[in-house]
Design a protein around this motif. Sequence first.
Motif, PDB file in Angstrom:
ATOM      1  N   ASP A 259       0.810  -1.217   0.000  1.00  0.00           N
ATOM      2  CA  ASP A 259       0.000   0.000   0.000  1.00  0.00           C
ATOM      3  C   ASP A 259       0.842   1.266   0.000  1.00  0.00           C
ATOM      4  O   ASP A 259       0.381   2.318  -0.459  1.00  0.00           O
ATOM      5  CB  ASP A 259      -0.935   0.013   1.217  1.00  0.00           C
ATOM      6  N   ARG A 260       2.046   1.202   0.529  1.00  0.00           N
ATOM      7  CA  ARG A 260       2.864   2.417   0.653  1.00  0.00           C
ATOM      8  C   ARG A 260       3.314   2.975  -0.693  1.00  0.00           C
ATOM      9  O   ARG A 260       3.848   4.085  -0.758  1.00  0.00           O
ATOM     10  CB  ARG A 260       4.077   2.166   1.541  1.00  0.00           C
ATOM     11  N   PHE A 261       3.102   2.241  -1.773  1.00  0.00           N
ATOM     12  CA  PHE A 261       3.457   2.723  -3.110  1.00  0.00           C
ATOM     13  C   PHE A 261       2.227   3.115  -3.919  1.00  0.00           C
ATOM     14  O   PHE A 261       2.351   3.413  -5.108  1.00  0.00           O
ATOM     15  CB  PHE A 261       4.224   1.640  -3.880  1.00  0.00           C
ATOM     16  N   ALA A 262       1.034   3.103  -3.329  1.00  0.00           N
ATOM     17  CA  ALA A 262      -0.205   3.116  -4.107  1.00  0.00           C
ATOM     18  C   ALA A 262      -1.100   4.323  -3.844  1.00  0.00           C
ATOM     19  O   ALA A 262      -1.111   4.904  -2.756  1.00  0.00           O
ATOM     20  CB  ALA A 262      -0.989   1.837  -3.838  1.00  0.00           C
ATOM     21  N   TYR A 263      -1.875   4.665  -4.878  1.00  0.00           N
ATOM     22  CA  TYR A 263      -2.966   5.637  -4.781  1.00  0.00           C
ATOM     23  C   TYR A 263      -4.195   5.014  -5.446  1.00  0.00           C
ATOM     24  O   TYR A 263      -4.117   4.510  -6.572  1.00  0.00           O
ATOM     25  CB  TYR A 263      -2.628   6.950  -5.495  1.00  0.00           C
ATOM     26  N   THR A 264      -5.329   5.019  -4.749  1.00  0.00           N
ATOM     27  CA  THR A 264      -6.569   4.476  -5.290  1.00  0.00           C
ATOM     28  C   THR A 264      -7.526   5.613  -5.621  1.00  0.00           C
ATOM     29  O   THR A 264      -7.786   6.492  -4.786  1.00  0.00           O
ATOM     30  CB  THR A 264      -7.233   3.508  -4.291  1.00  0.00           C
ATOM     31  N   HIS A 265      -8.055   5.567  -6.841  1.00  0.00           N
ATOM     32  CA  HIS A 265      -8.957   6.619  -7.326  1.00  0.00           C
ATOM     33  C   HIS A 265     -10.381   6.095  -7.388  1.00  0.00           C
ATOM     34  O   HIS A 265     -10.651   5.075  -8.022  1.00  0.00           O
ATOM     35  CB  HIS A 265      -8.519   7.086  -8.716  1.00  0.00           C
ATOM     36  N   ARG A 266     -11.285   6.812  -6.721  1.00  0.00           N
ATOM     37  CA  ARG A 266     -12.712   6.530  -6.811  1.00  0.00           C
ATOM     38  C   ARG A 266     -13.295   7.410  -7.907  1.00  0.00           C
ATOM     39  O   ARG A 266     -13.341   8.622  -7.780  1.00  0.00           O
ATOM     40  CB  ARG A 266     -13.377   6.816  -5.460  1.00  0.00           C
ATOM     41  N   TRP A 267     -13.711   6.815  -9.000  1.00  0.00           N
ATOM     42  CA  TRP A 267     -14.108   7.561 -10.189  1.00  0.00           C
ATOM     43  C   TRP A 267     -15.411   8.338  -9.989  1.00  0.00           C
ATOM     44  O   TRP A 267     -16.339   7.859  -9.342  1.00  0.00           O
ATOM     45  CB  TRP A 267     -14.282   6.617 -11.366  1.00  0.00           C
TER      46      TRP A 267
END
Length: 306
Positions: A259-267
Motif C-alpha cells: 500500500d505504501r506505493f499506491a494511490y486508489t482513485h474513486r471515479w
Amino acid sequence: MSAVLRPTDTETTPVRLDSNNLGTLHITPLDAPLGARVSGIDLRDRPTAAQVLALKAALRRHHILVFSGQSPSDQQYLDFTLHFGTVFTSPRNAPVLGSDPYGNTPDVVRVSNVDDGLLGNHELPAHADHHWTPQPSAGSLLLALEVPAQGGDTTWRNLALAYDALDEATRREIDGLQLITYNPFLRSKKPLPGGKVDYRTPDIEPVTPWVAHPLVRTHPDSGRRALFLGEGTEVELVGYEPQAGAALIARLRAHLLQDRFAYTHRWQVGDVVYWDNQITLHGRTEFDPAQRRVLKRISLSGSTPF
C-alpha cells in the motif's frame, strides 16, 4: 498499513514556467505516494504552450494527473491528448485491448462492461498498458462517462518508489536482468490445460511473438529507475533458472503491491486520469455486473525500454 512514501527531491524540484500563459491552471500534489490534481483547465479548449509544459513537468514528477468535471467530445479529447505525443499503434502480430482481427486499434478505445464494451466487471490485476509490445505505450488517459455506485476503483502504483525501497543486495541482483512479458491476448488463443500461470516454465510452450525488456527500466525523460513488472501477467526471466526465477518474481511482486506505493482513485463522471505507463502500474477492483461502467481510453506511443 505502512507509512506513505513521498517522491524524491528530484521529483519535487520546481520547474520555472511562464506564469503569464498558465491562465487558471493549478496543480496540487495528492496526499499519496504519486499523483497530482489538476484544476483550472478545460480539455475542450486548446491549451497554451505554458500549460502543456506545466502538465508534462507535473506528469514527470507525479506520474499521474487527475482532472475533474471534464466533458470533451471524442475529437476534443483526442486533440488535447495529441499535445503529449502520438497515439499508440500496436504491431499487427501483437494484439492489445481493442484490436480487431487485422491488428487495427481505434484511437479512442471504449472501456466498458455494456454496449459491446471491451471489458467486463471483473477485477483487473495491476499492469502497464501494452507491456508485451516492442515499444510499450508511454502513457494513457481515461475519461469516465458512467461509473458504478460501488467498485470499479483504479489503483496506481509507483514503480520508481518500489525500486528505491528495495535493499541494495536485491537491486544488484536484478539490475541488468531481462524479462519477457507474454501477450495475454495471444495466450487466450492458446489456453493452458491447467489454467493461467504467472511464470512460464520450460514445460509450457511460449506464445509468440514475444519480446524481452529490462526488469529494471530507466525512465526516458526523468532517468528514474523503476521495476517494470506487472502483478499477474505470464512472465519469464531470460537465462534464469526457472524455480529461482519464479521465486524472485513472486518476491518482487509482493514488494511492489504494498500500500505504501499506491494511490486508489474513486471515479466520478467527468474525471480524466492521465498516467505514465513507464513508471506506474494500474489495476481495477470488481463491481456489480448490473451496474454500468463506461470510460474512454487513449494511449500514447512509447519507445524501446532501456
